[in-house]
Design a protein around this motif. Structure first.
Motif, mmCIF file in Angstrom:
data_model
loop_
_atom_site.group_PDB
_atom_site.id
_atom_site.type_symbol
_atom_site.label_atom_id
_atom_site.label_comp_id
_atom_site.label_asym_id
_atom_site.label_seq_id
_atom_site.Cartn_x
_atom_site.Cartn_y
_atom_site.Cartn_z
ATOM 1 N N ALA A 13 1.576 7.416 -6.349
ATOM 2 C CA ALA A 13 0.440 8.280 -6.681
ATOM 3 C C ALA A 13 0.862 9.747 -6.614
ATOM 4 C CB ALA A 13 -0.708 8.011 -5.704
ATOM 5 N N ASP A 14 -0.001 10.588 -7.093
ATOM 6 C CA ASP A 14 0.260 12.031 -7.053
ATOM 7 C C ASP A 14 -0.044 12.522 -5.642
ATOM 8 O OD1 ASP A 14 0.731 14.635 -7.571
ATOM 9 O OD2 ASP A 14 -1.101 14.988 -8.752
ATOM 10 N N THR A 15 0.969 12.542 -4.798
ATOM 11 C CA THR A 15 0.772 12.869 -3.390
ATOM 12 C C THR A 15 1.738 13.957 -2.948
ATOM 13 O OG1 THR A 15 0.862 11.981 -1.143
ATOM 14 C CG2 THR A 15 2.370 11.023 -2.741
ATOM 15 N N ASP A 16 1.330 14.688 -1.929
ATOM 16 C CA ASP A 16 2.195 15.743 -1.400
ATOM 17 C C ASP A 16 2.899 15.305 -0.117
ATOM 18 O OD1 ASP A 16 0.008 15.603 0.203
ATOM 19 O OD2 ASP A 16 -0.492 17.741 0.151
ATOM 20 N N ILE A 17 2.927 13.995 0.148
ATOM 21 C CA ILE A 17 3.630 13.505 1.336
ATOM 22 C C ILE A 17 5.126 13.725 1.135
ATOM 23 C CG2 ILE A 17 4.155 11.474 2.749
ATOM 24 C CD1 ILE A 17 1.474 10.345 2.024
ATOM 25 N N PRO A 18 5.815 14.360 2.099
ATOM 26 C CA PRO A 18 7.247 14.634 1.943
ATOM 27 C C PRO A 18 8.052 13.342 1.789
ATOM 28 C CG PRO A 18 6.326 15.879 3.781
ATOM 29 C CD PRO A 18 5.285 14.896 3.363
ATOM 30 N N ALA A 19 9.161 13.442 1.055
ATOM 31 C CA ALA A 19 10.017 12.272 0.835
ATOM 32 C C ALA A 19 10.547 11.727 2.155
ATOM 33 C CB ALA A 19 11.176 12.656 -0.084
ATOM 34 N N CYS A 20 10.853 12.616 3.081
ATOM 35 C CA CYS A 20 11.373 12.184 4.385
ATOM 36 C C CYS A 20 10.356 11.290 5.098
ATOM 37 C CB CYS A 20 11.702 13.403 5.236
ATOM 38 S SG CYS A 20 12.480 13.007 6.814
ATOM 39 N N GLU A 21 9.084 11.700 5.063
ATOM 40 C CA GLU A 21 8.031 10.917 5.716
ATOM 41 C C GLU A 21 7.883 9.551 5.062
ATOM 42 O OE1 GLU A 21 5.029 9.824 8.261
ATOM 43 O OE2 GLU A 21 6.389 11.540 8.396
ATOM 44 N N LEU A 79 0.828 -1.212 0.000
ATOM 45 C CA LEU A 79 0.000 0.000 0.000
ATOM 46 C C LEU A 79 0.860 1.258 0.000
ATOM 47 C CD1 LEU A 79 -2.725 -1.129 2.560
ATOM 48 C CD2 LEU A 79 -3.127 -0.581 0.151
ATOM 49 N N LEU A 80 1.968 1.207 0.731
ATOM 50 C CA LEU A 80 2.847 2.377 0.774
ATOM 51 C C LEU A 80 3.478 2.634 -0.592
ATOM 52 C CD1 LEU A 80 4.027 4.546 2.643
ATOM 53 C CD2 LEU A 80 5.968 3.017 3.043
ATOM 54 N N GLU A 81 3.865 1.575 -1.290
ATOM 55 C CA GLU A 81 4.437 1.754 -2.629
ATOM 56 C C GLU A 81 3.406 2.329 -3.582
ATOM 57 O OE1 GLU A 81 7.641 1.606 -3.231
ATOM 58 O OE2 GLU A 81 7.685 1.203 -1.072
ATOM 59 N N GLU A 82 2.151 1.884 -3.438
ATOM 60 C CA GLU A 82 1.096 2.455 -4.272
ATOM 61 C C GLU A 82 0.910 3.933 -3.947
ATOM 62 O OE1 GLU A 82 -3.617 1.675 -5.445
ATOM 63 O OE2 GLU A 82 -2.581 0.329 -4.044
ATOM 64 N N GLY A 127 11.088 -7.793 9.072
ATOM 65 C CA GLY A 127 12.320 -8.564 9.253
ATOM 66 C C GLY A 127 13.416 -8.193 8.280
ATOM 67 N N ARG A 128 13.236 -7.135 7.495
ATOM 68 C CA ARG A 128 14.245 -6.732 6.502
ATOM 69 C C ARG A 128 15.023 -5.539 7.060
ATOM 70 N NH1 ARG A 128 10.109 -6.593 1.527
ATOM 71 N NH2 ARG A 128 11.921 -5.922 0.307
ATOM 72 N N SER A 129 15.831 -5.851 8.065
ATOM 73 C CA SER A 129 16.475 -4.809 8.871
ATOM 74 C C SER A 129 17.488 -3.997 8.085
ATOM 75 C CB SER A 129 17.155 -5.454 10.080
ATOM 76 O OG SER A 129 16.245 -6.243 10.795
ATOM 77 N N ALA A 130 18.277 -4.641 7.232
ATOM 78 C CA ALA A 130 19.313 -3.919 6.491
ATOM 79 C C ALA A 130 18.703 -2.841 5.604
ATOM 80 C CB ALA A 130 20.131 -4.906 5.659
ATOM 81 N N LEU A 131 17.621 -3.181 4.913
ATOM 82 C CA LEU A 131 16.948 -2.194 4.068
ATOM 83 C C LEU A 131 16.322 -1.091 4.912
ATOM 84 C CD1 LEU A 131 15.218 -4.578 1.481
ATOM 85 C CD2 LEU A 131 17.246 -3.168 1.135
ATOM 86 N N ALA A 132 15.814 -1.451 6.079
ATOM 87 C CA ALA A 132 15.213 -0.443 6.962
ATOM 88 C C ALA A 132 16.255 0.576 7.415
ATOM 89 C CB ALA A 132 14.576 -1.124 8.168
ATOM 90 N N ARG A 150 8.444 3.696 5.252
ATOM 91 C CA ARG A 150 8.951 2.495 4.581
ATOM 92 C C ARG A 150 9.932 1.759 5.489
ATOM 93 N NH1 ARG A 150 10.724 4.733 0.284
ATOM 94 N NH2 ARG A 150 8.830 4.495 -0.951
ATOM 95 N N ALA A 151 10.774 2.502 6.193
ATOM 96 C CA ALA A 151 11.729 1.881 7.103
ATOM 97 C C ALA A 151 11.017 1.145 8.231
ATOM 98 C CB ALA A 151 12.663 2.944 7.682
#
Length: 957
Positions: free
Chosen positions: A449-457, A442-445, A470-475, A462-463
């Motif tokens: 999308a055309d959203t104004d959510i800041p990249a930092c958020e 859902l987060l990737e979708e 359980g994907r700690s390295a990517l987090a 996602r982290a």
């Protein structure tokens, strides 16, 4: 509606079979009569039960006559008795068969009219008495709802004691057929007055019986979700269970024509108003309240009551205080195709309008459901959003996730709907309820999308989701990217730093976690209302300080963080504070009893906050590990089994599977341990050392019990590459397993010792010892115990030193860890026997180790102890003097070798319970019960459950 019973077991009816047999045979005095009438809906198993009881009665010495009534009214007088006699004639010797044929001839001579009825019944009674020949006679009648008038008269005549015959009657009645003025209703009413007559309603199977029957048909247990769906659809009806299970087994989709026709026939038999009521309930959200059903079907009150009563009598509806439900959810599936789309839409619109106009509080979830199916998404969407928000207020994150997901679907293509905001809510709810893969999708979708959510958020969210999955390295990478974003606000920066500190803590990088925590606290001071950031950073800092410097100060920080989280009331903050406090107590600080209490208390608390599938399972995993270390393996089994009912995913599942695997390795359940480790390895793509090192340590331990010392060596060497961890305890455990693998290879002479691996392990052990000097005292205390084991294992590569093993045993005795203490005693005894000195001491040590291993249920360790004792001719069981207070009763000495858990299992076996039933009673898996039963057989030296039960019963005598 009898199902194919030849290949399926009779499930859930053992007690009823025994009760009916006793009522018809054992409890019937000579010259007396008795009857049992079984009522129940079609397919509930009446015919199968008649057959089973009939066989038991025949085995008990009774003459059993089996007949079935036909759906042809009074056209065939005494048909079931004639049929039973013909069947009996086919299997009798010539002399006895003559008596049967003589009675059959009576039916041809006499009429069944009013004038000849009494004489006919008397002659039939005498004929049956001759055929019985002094034996108890049992007349078994199926489908009694179609009984002819003459047979009804015969039953009343015989059961009233008017015939000179000891007779019992067992009959099955299809309850939905006894409607209106059915003549059998009056007959049963009259018979109930007799003390010798019992009318028993055969209920559907319960949830456990449903799963057992389905597993027998499918030849393997059902997955949890499939079992839940089967239970809901079937309502516990055995015939329906078998049909649905065969469809699943054979890969057939949809509903079989057989089931469809069965339920359609039952619905079509209803009066028209009842037909309308059933259709309406099928379209509703159960339970459907009476007032709501009245508005939907638009029938006058009295007519509606009669309609519902008819549907209940036909076993299609169930009426309770809170409304009406379908007895089988399959009825809804069948009826869905019987209505035109427009008719279904009208029903749902009526439901929605009735709910909207009700003066009571609105049922938003039901409104969303009905408006959506009525084809009005613009009215369904606000209701779905309101239902989701209400669920979140009540910490119902599973329900909130479902409602937000519905809202996302409703908003598709709906003008003016803010679908991006709905995606964000749905992703967060999915994260909270443990649906981590769904949250990420859902987060990737949302990100696309055309959203104004800041990249930092986006990076922070996602982290969080990756870490939980359980994907700690990517987090870790995502958190760092969030901190590197130029326009990241002070609040977002504080959040990223605090959550990164918490992640580093989970990875075992305590120094880094402490540094990030300090940064987060400094940033949080600049932001109003940053309670969550303060709690997370404080928890990470407190853990780091307690591990590395000052345990008391660190514990105090963690306790304050928990108090702050409780005051603020944010569920995830409370959960994380409990999690880190319990981890610190049961892990580095080795305050196990308090840690287990905190973990279990925290699990109860977070369950109240709607985080049962995620944080509750992690806390229960911590409790399991603590119980395992102090030797309470049976209790640990119960805890981990209870946690697994939540079906956790991601990192939550990893923690729990590793905890269960430790138990499986200890018990010697190799297959279960392998399966859990494979599952952990699959989940841990990108996992950190804190999970990977325990995974590889367990792999090594499992390989050693299998004698695969080279495989164990490889697992340990892989674990040593995981260097980014400050957790000296898990590293010390890994090094011990590596040195033990080399020592085992040396002792078995099956694999050459790898000298370079030994050197590397000894160097790492020295580094661990040096680093532990700078750690807090409790950490050094635990690490020193494992280093003592390492030193003793090294001595096995040359000439085992019993003094080193004695020191290791003392270390673990002081720590109250029975498993490594028992293992150390085994090795100490082995070293003494190898040096051919102090054999009496060696014998004492082996007995102590064996008693400890037996108490735990550590089968592989106990087997190794027995093997060494056998070679050394050491008696492990010291016999008590005859007549002493410690002498066991008959059989008591035999079961003394069993663990507490094994005695519990044996007691249940003696009750006649199956492995599945024992598992449900003791809250552990059926497979684990099978392992316990195998161990019991080995220890008692028996081959069957009957033999084991006999020993148990002797021990109680």
């Amino acid at each position: 509606m009898a199902s194919d019973v030849d290949t399926t077991p009779l499930v859930g009816r053992a007690d009823l079979v025994a009760t009916v047999r006793a009522a018809l045979l054992d409890d019937v005095a000579p010259g007396h009569t008795a009857a049992v009438f079984l009522t129940g809906e079609s397919g509930v198993g009446k015919t199968r039960l008649l057959r089973e009881v009939g066989e038991r009665l025949s085995d008990g010495g009774a003459l059993v006559l089996n007949g079935s009534c036909l759906d042809i009214g009074d056209a065939s007088p005494l048909h079931p008795l004639r049929q039973a006699l013909r069947r009996l004639d086919a299997g009798l010797a010539p002399t006895a068969a003559a008596s049967v044929r003589a009675l059959l001839a009576v039916f041809a001579e006499e009429g069944a009219g009013p004038d000849g009825a009494g004489a006919l019944l008397e002659r039939v009674s005498r004929g049956l008495s001759v055929i019985a020949g002094g034996r108890p006679l049992v007349l078994v009648l199926d489908d009694l709802q179609w009984v002819d008038r003459t047979t009804r008269q015969l039953l009343l005549y015989l059961l009233a004691g008017l015939g000179d015959l000891q007779l019992s009657v067992l009959a099955a009645v299809r309850s939905e057929s006894l409607q209106g003025a059915h003549p059998l209703r009056r007959v049963l009413t009259e018979l109930r007055r007799l003390r010798s007559v019992r009318v028993l309603d055969l209920a559907p199977l319960d949830r456990a019986g449903t799963e057992e029957l389905a597993a027998a048909v499918m030849r393997h247990p059902l997955a949890t979700e499939a079992a839940e769906q089967l239970w809901r659809r079937s309502g516990g009806n055995p015939f329906v269970i078998e049909e649905l299970s065969r469809d699943l087994r054979d890969g057939r989709d949809g509903l079989s024509d057989t089931l469809r026709e069965v339920f359609l026939a039952r619905v079509d038999a209803l009066p028209q108003p009842a037909h309308r009521a059933v259709h309406a309930v099928a379209a509703g959200v159960e339970p459907v309240e009476h007032w709501l059903l009245a508005r939907v079907v638009e029938l006058p009150e009295q007519e509606l009551l009669e309609a519902v009563r008819a549907a209940v009598s036909h076993r299609l509806l169930v009426g309770t205080n809170d409304g009406y439900r379908l007895r089988h959810r399959l009825v809804a599936e069948v009826l869905e195709d019987e209505l035109l789309p427009a008719e279904r839409a009208v029903l749902h619109r009526r439901y929605a309008e009735a709910l909207t106009s009700a003066p009571a509080e609105l049922h938003q979830a039901r409104l969303a459901h009905h408006w959506g199916l009525a084809g009005q998404p613009e009215r369904a969407l606000p209701a779905a959003v309101a239902a989701a928000e209400e669920a979140e207020r009540l910490y119902g994150y599973v329900e909130a996730h479902r409602h937000w997901s519905v809202a996302v679907e409703l908003a598709e293509g709906l003008p003016g709907a803010d679908r991006t905001a709905l995606l964000g809510h749905a992703a967060e709810a999915a994260h909270h309820c443990g649906e981590y893969a769904r949250a990420l999708a859902l987060l990737e979708e949302l990100a696309g999308a055309d959203t104004d959510i800041p990249a930092c958020e986006l990076h922070i969210r996602r982290a969080r989701y990756l870490a939980a999955a359980g994907r700690s390295a990517l987090a870790e990478v995502e958190y760092q990217q969030a901190l590197d974003v130029v326009d990241c606000t002070p609040g977002q920066r504080a959040t990223a730093a605090a959550r990164l500190a918490e992640l580093l803590l989970q990875l075992g990088r305590y120094a880094d976690a402490g540094q990030r925590a300090r940064e987060a606290l400094a940033l949080a001071e600049q932001v109003d209302g940053a309670t969550t950031e303060v709690v997370l950073a404080s928890a990470a800092l407190g853990f780091s300080e307690a591990y590395r410097q000052d345990p008391d100060a660190g514990l105090a920080v963690l306790r304050r963080a928990l108090a702050t989280a409780e005051r603020a009331g944010r569920p995830e903050d409370v959960a994380l504070a409990y999690l880190h406090l319990a981890e610190l107590l049961t892990g580095p600080l080795n305050i196990l009893e308090e840690g287990v209490v905190v973990a279990r208390r925290g699990a109860e608390r977070v369950a109240e906050l709607g985080l049962g599938r995620s944080y509750e399972t992690r806390l229960l995993a911590i409790a399991t590990n603590g119980l395992f270390r102090v030797g309470q393996w049976a209790e640990a089994e119960k805890v981990v089994a209870a946690a697994l009912r939540h079906r956790p995913s991601g990192a939550d599942a990893v923690e729990l599977l590793l905890a269960r695997c430790r138990l499986s390795v200890g018990y010697g359940d190799i297959e279960a341990a392998d399966r859990d480790l494979d599952a952990v390895a699959t989940i841990l793509a990108g996992g950190g050392a804190r999970h990977v090192i325990p995974l590889l340590t367990l792999r090594a331990g499992l390989a050693m019990w299998r004698g695969q010392h080279d495989v164990a060596r490889h697992a340990v060497q892989r674990g040593l590459t995981e260097t980014r961890s400050d957790d000296l305890v898990i590293l010390a455990v890994l090094v011990w397993h590596g040195l033990r693998a080399e020592a085992e290879a040396h002792a078995s002479r099956t694999v050459a010792v790898d000298e370079s691996a030994v050197r590397r392990l000894r160097e790492i052990a020295d580094r661990v010892a040096g680093r532990s000097e700078r750690a807090a005292r409790p950490v050094r205390y635990v690490v020193d115990g494992y280093l003592a084991l390492c030193a003793a294992e090294v001595s096995r590569l040359d000439r085992a030193d019993p003094e080193l093993w004695a020191r290791a045993a003392a270390e673990w005795d002081h720590r109250n860890h029975p498993y490594p203490a028992a293992y150390s005693r085994l090795r100490q005894a082995e070293a003494l026997l190898a040096s051919r000195r102090r054999t009496a001491t060696a014998g004492k040590l082996l007995r102590q180790a064996h008693q400890m291993a037996q108490g735990l249920g550590a089968v592989p360790l106990a087997d190794e102890i027995r093997a060494l004792a056998g070679r050394a001719r050491v008696a492990l069981e010291e016999r008590a003097p005859v007549g002493s207070a410690t002498s066991a009763g008959p059989g008591g000495e035999e079961i003394s070798a069993l663990t507490t858990r094994e005695r519990e299992v044996l007691a249940a076996v003696a009750e006649g319970l199956t492995n599945k039933e024992i598992g449900q009673r003791l809250f552990i898996s059926e497979r684990t019960i099978g392992v316990h039963v195998s161990h019991i057989f080995d220890k008692l030296q028996v081959r069957t459950r009957v033999q084991a039960s006999a020993i148990f019963l002797r021990s109680r005598g």
